[in-house]
Design a protein around this motif. Sequence first.
Motif, mmCIF file in Angstrom:
data_model
loop_
_atom_site.group_PDB
_atom_site.id
_atom_site.type_symbol
_atom_site.label_atom_id
_atom_site.label_comp_id
_atom_site.label_asym_id
_atom_site.label_seq_id
_atom_site.Cartn_x
_atom_site.Cartn_y
_atom_site.Cartn_z
ATOM 1 N N VAL A 146 0.847 -1.189 0.000
ATOM 2 C CA VAL A 146 0.000 0.000 0.000
ATOM 3 C C VAL A 146 0.883 1.241 0.000
ATOM 4 N N GLY A 147 2.032 1.099 0.605
ATOM 5 C CA GLY A 147 2.990 2.195 0.595
ATOM 6 C C GLY A 147 2.995 2.939 1.911
ATOM 7 N N GLY A 148 3.759 3.944 1.922
ATOM 8 C CA GLY A 148 3.907 4.747 3.117
ATOM 9 C C GLY A 148 5.292 5.347 3.133
ATOM 10 N N ASP A 149 5.547 6.149 4.120
ATOM 11 C CA ASP A 149 6.846 6.807 4.202
ATOM 12 C C ASP A 149 7.967 5.847 4.579
ATOM 13 N N TRP A 150 7.633 4.712 5.167
ATOM 14 C CA TRP A 150 8.658 3.802 5.644
ATOM 15 C C TRP A 150 9.196 2.887 4.554
ATOM 16 N N VAL A 151 8.494 2.706 3.458
ATOM 17 C CA VAL A 151 8.944 1.819 2.381
ATOM 18 C C VAL A 151 10.134 2.465 1.672
ATOM 19 N N GLY A 152 11.230 1.749 1.620
ATOM 20 C CA GLY A 152 12.438 2.238 0.974
ATOM 21 C C GLY A 152 13.170 3.307 1.760
ATOM 22 N N LEU A 153 12.906 3.377 3.042
ATOM 23 C CA LEU A 153 13.458 4.431 3.882
ATOM 24 C C LEU A 153 14.989 4.459 3.866
ATOM 25 N N TRP A 154 15.618 3.284 3.894
ATOM 26 C CA TRP A 154 17.073 3.203 3.933
ATOM 27 C C TRP A 154 17.650 2.560 2.671
ATOM 28 N N ALA A 155 16.953 2.661 1.572
ATOM 29 C CA ALA A 155 17.379 2.017 0.328
ATOM 30 C C ALA A 155 18.620 2.649 -0.283
#
Length: 152
Positions: free
Chosen positions: A32-41
């Motif tokens: 669904v997504g959100g600010d936490w997805v890929g935060l430290w990518a």
Amino acid sequence: MEEKIAQAAARLKAAFIVFWALPFLLVVAGEVGGDWVGLWADDARLIYYVETLVILLTAACVPVSLKLFAWVMTKKIDTVTIEKALQLYVRWSLVRLLILFVPVMAGLLAYYLLMSHSAALCSLIGLTASLFCMPGEKRIRKELQIDKEENE
């Protein structure tokens, strides 16, 4: 005895459903997504360390969960009465699922936080290994060597 076996199977089935439901909910939240997805990518060093940790965790937890249960079956469960064996069987089955739950959730969290496909693969390995732990009355009877005729 039949009632206790049915209760044990129901308890293990509920734990197995929770085992699969929590990663599913995490996947839904991640997709669904959100600010936490890929935060430290964007941190290559962190990705390397976390991937290594998740891979080692999976490589340790999967065989330990499966072999530990086999060892407990022969050393502890097979040497006690049927009622005590049923209690120990449920307890150690839950421990086995908990051991597998650690790399599954660590892999999914690492996948969504770091966008690491290796971590997702480790999570899938843990989920696949859990299929060897699928509960049921028939399996309980087979592993504890309980015949229907002796309980009736």
